[in-house]
Scaffold this active site. Sequence first.
Site, PDB file in Angstrom:
ATOM      1  N   ASP A   1       0.827  -1.206   0.000  1.00 34.85           N
ATOM      2  CA  ASP A   1       0.000   0.000   0.000  1.00 34.85           C
ATOM      3  C   ASP A   1       0.867   1.265   0.000  1.00 34.85           C
ATOM      4  O   ASP A   1       1.847   1.363   0.754  1.00 34.85           O
ATOM      5  CB  ASP A   1      -0.897  -0.009   1.253  1.00 34.85           C
ATOM      6  CG  ASP A   1      -1.846   1.173   1.285  1.00 34.85           C
ATOM      7  OD1 ASP A   1      -2.573   1.369   0.297  1.00 34.85           O
ATOM      8  OD2 ASP A   1      -1.842   1.905   2.293  1.00 34.85           O
TER       9      ASP A   1
ATOM     10  N   GLU B   1       1.913   0.050  -4.776  1.00 38.87           N
ATOM     11  CA  GLU B   1       1.109   1.217  -5.129  1.00 38.87           C
ATOM     12  C   GLU B   1       2.013   2.416  -4.936  1.00 38.87           C
ATOM     13  O   GLU B   1       2.488   2.653  -3.824  1.00 38.87           O
ATOM     14  CB  GLU B   1      -0.126   1.355  -4.227  1.00 38.87           C
ATOM     15  CG  GLU B   1      -0.945   2.587  -4.597  1.00 38.87           C
ATOM     16  CD  GLU B   1      -1.917   3.040  -3.507  1.00 38.87           C
ATOM     17  OE1 GLU B   1      -2.767   3.882  -3.795  1.00 38.87           O
ATOM     18  OE2 GLU B   1      -1.806   2.565  -2.352  1.00 38.87           O
TER      19      GLU B   1
END
Lengths: 558, 558
Positions: A251, A282
């Site tokens: 993340d 990400e």
Amino acid sequence: MFGANSGKNGTIFSLWAPYCSWVNLKIGDERIPMKKDERGYFLVEVDVTPGTKYKFETDKGEIPDPASRFQPEGVHGPSQVIPTDFSWEDHDWKGLNKNQLIIYELHVGTFSSSWTFDGVVEKLDYLSDLGVTALEIMPVAQFPGIRGWGYDGVYLYAVQNSYGGPTGLKRLVNEAHKRQLGIILDVVYNHVGPEGNYMGLLGPYFSSKYKTPWGLTFNYDDRGSDEVRRFVLENLEYWIKEFHIDGFRLDAVHAIVDTSPTHILEEIADLAHAHGKLVIAESDLNDPRIVNPKEKCGYGVDAQWVDDFHHAIHAFITGERQGYYSDFGELQDIVKSLRDTFVYDGKFSRFRGKTHGKPVYLDGCSFVVYIQNHDQVGNRGGGERLSVLVDEERLKMAASLYILSPYIPMIWMGEEYGERNPFYYFSDFSDPELVRGVREGRKRENGQQTDPQSEETFKSSRLSWNVNQEILSVYKTLIKLRKEYVDCKRDAEVNSGDMWMTVNKGKLLTVFSFKPSVIAIKGRGKLVMGSKSFPREITGETRFEEGFGIYMREVEET
Amino acid sequence: MFGANSGKNGTIFSLWAPYCSWVNLKIGDERIPMKKDERGYFLVEVDVTPGTKYKFETDKGEIPDPASRFQPEGVHGPSQVIPTDFSWEDHDWKGLNKNQLIIYELHVGTFSSSWTFDGVVEKLDYLSDLGVTALEIMPVAQFPGIRGWGYDGVYLYAVQNSYGGPTGLKRLVNEAHKRQLGIILDVVYNHVGPEGNYMGLLGPYFSSKYKTPWGLTFNYDDRGSDEVRRFVLENLEYWIKEFHIDGFRLDAVHAIVDTSPTHILEEIADLAHAHGKLVIAESDLNDPRIVNPKEKCGYGVDAQWVDDFHHAIHAFITGERQGYYSDFGELQDIVKSLRDTFVYDGKFSRFRGKTHGKPVYLDGCSFVVYIQNHDQVGNRGGGERLSVLVDEERLKMAASLYILSPYIPMIWMGEEYGERNPFYYFSDFSDPELVRGVREGRKRENGQQTDPQSEETFKSSRLSWNVNQEILSVYKTLIKLRKEYVDCKRDAEVNSGDMWMTVNKGKLLTVFSFKPSVIAIKGRGKLVMGSKSFPREITGETRFEEGFGIYMREVEET
């Protein structure tokens, strides 16, 4: 090792708590003193059975285990020793191949009406039939309450109780592997959620130098960071060894600041690779360093999400220009992203108020693309999926664009059958301050029209499973075409005019026309799938109405 | 360009102030409205003569020019347009050669009794005779008051008024170049001093994400950072073009956090190199990335300071173990630093509470070493130079060690003649809060025994110029030996025992003995310089009393 692990004579409990002067392992009313080593670990070996609940009693208060394997009563309750004797049946699983990835992102809580891993298991045959090769599971580390996206997880090693806990996850992985489906787990190493987070009392788990918008960030480069890095790296290894996880989605890595000579992302990638697993980041940085291999001075992460690709398509087909879409909107942005991945690769971004990004030169399977994902849908005020923003023709065009691109396509759950339910942000915090903050923040910053804390918001975000068969059939065809004809090579030839674009990738020629246009076609092509108005066969100067068509190129006889 | 620069029809005044809605150029009582462009610059061209004083009147207040070229009345006063018609006579200056660097670090204010650049000019013949090849000038960017180390500078482009302003600096560079001495300027790009700093009112000059212990840090990677990076890069170019500066010492680069795809240090190095200039970094990171060339994934900075080398020698010869010296103290630390540069290159540091550093593999002239510098002396409570901490024999040993090493040696002003005056931290802030903070902080953190704000502290830190001729002669000999026999190649052979060490570099063999020892000498050597007790000629098993000797190796006839 952190947490409760098998030892020679029982279970070894290990807590890193350099700030504490004493710690007792507390099981029921029994208190067992733990011994502190020079690095600040408190250790004790005790013979306990799986299922035993415990907490740590310390001079800083009584707390659950930060490396708890299970929090049956939630983030504030006791930790539990779990059984590790699962009967794996995934011996024939071939493992993930980065070059054949077709990802399906899903949120366990809203995917099925049962809220659980078992609800996902029930759909595995459907997903296998759809043709995807891996499921990407939104975070499962224990978060506060029973409803949440998972990014506020506080127990990195504990599988969310409301999803079915560790055994539920194992069942899912096992069943997926039996169907040759891989599991990518979304893991959050940039911050820890605010509620139920007691780690800061115990040691320098969190940075005093850097912050994130979501909460405390791990201390990767300051005093004590050796143990914090270990806490994270062991966590990754735990998912691999205990749960047979095949890959990780990290993340928001742009929120990880680490000035160490070796960036934690590089260590994470190294560790995953040592186990033959994949790491996908990400990243909002458009920085080639993330995905470049070490020889090219990168961290060696296998792939990263490309928001630019999403934004280019979304802004163009919806006409939206709010927020970050203000940096996009031209057909040429889509062309640029197909050719060079990042639209912003050293260009001034008005939205960011600075020059953004750097050119990247890697094959297509270093990038994950999508036209929807949990963020792009869920961070909208109305939680609108693309299906309610554009007509079916545009939906299919967008799907063709990304599924047949040289990049790794990622489908957002329900997208493949034209789901129309919203996907909102939802949470289940209990701290009143936090609840107020989340409600106000979501309203102010995202214009969210529903109360994130209400069960109704959660329920209305669940998949309806009202399948639009036509869309589903288009997705299945696209996936088949991808598998047969599209690889990761950057050899796509993209041509464009004012309002049209053609993409020639291997034997496939895809024509996108956003107003009636005459396009010069090299060679010949036969329609495989596309708009009704599109010609069945094409060659030379061809007139196209608005729409799209995927053509199989005929090889010239020589 | 920032600040006041020559235009076609006069002087163009340029102020980057995106937060301001209007700005007037104020000259005397005259107010000249400036025009804002889309990037947030206010511009106006006015025909003014050099010497004209001005301020900017804005809706955020009346302020001096952040890119002021001169602050004749200090940090709070008006800015001044300076003449740019200096008569340079340095056409024969050959430029700095990194491989021949012998640096002399000096602080203008305490170097001579005149406090000024002209006071340095008077000593240039002496410095040239000493044999150093470059002077490193502690920061000269305008700082508050008339006494200071310079690291609290607030006008990056303005030469300190009390040192003699811009023309004084030009005279110094000119005279140095005429004597084939280069000038390295210490520049501070990690923060801006707290007093007289009005930039934050005007735009996002400073980071909201990162902080330094000394004040606001530049915004290198957030909204508006394009202009901030330009502000810094143009500053570097200004020193090169306007002042003929040959190289830069970048203060504390570990305090610069920049998550951009291209780190500001890489851009700084690129720019300096484009002009044929050098960049040396002060770095506490032991991170090869700083000095590695781009091919090795580095920023390409030419050289960096090596504190480990200093600490290893200092702790060993003084026996001190306080603060960071607690990580050092063994003879093997010196051996390690001679062989591998960083003592901490992936080893756990107790002082830092974490694993520190990474191995580096570069030639010796990528590293600057010293046994004293402004920090190592001035951050001690008593400001003690090494000359008052160890006896002359140890002083000479330490000098031999670093001056004959493959690294770039840097002499701290006065060290070469055994100066015994202290060098304290001193300042001349006027803000009462700040004054109190500095006084308390220096007492608490450094145990400083004198008041940093008092003129007496400053005066007692000045060089006495009481020359110890014997030490001076040793330094001159060492510098001559270095120039003749020592290069940057990492071919030194270092051997060591419990309390002895030999360093064989080219034709020189230096023997250090910290207690009477018998050492096996390969080949033969004749004493060039050393302790009285040391044998004139050596070969085979040789007994050495405590002391040191530099021997010229005799080439075996074959």
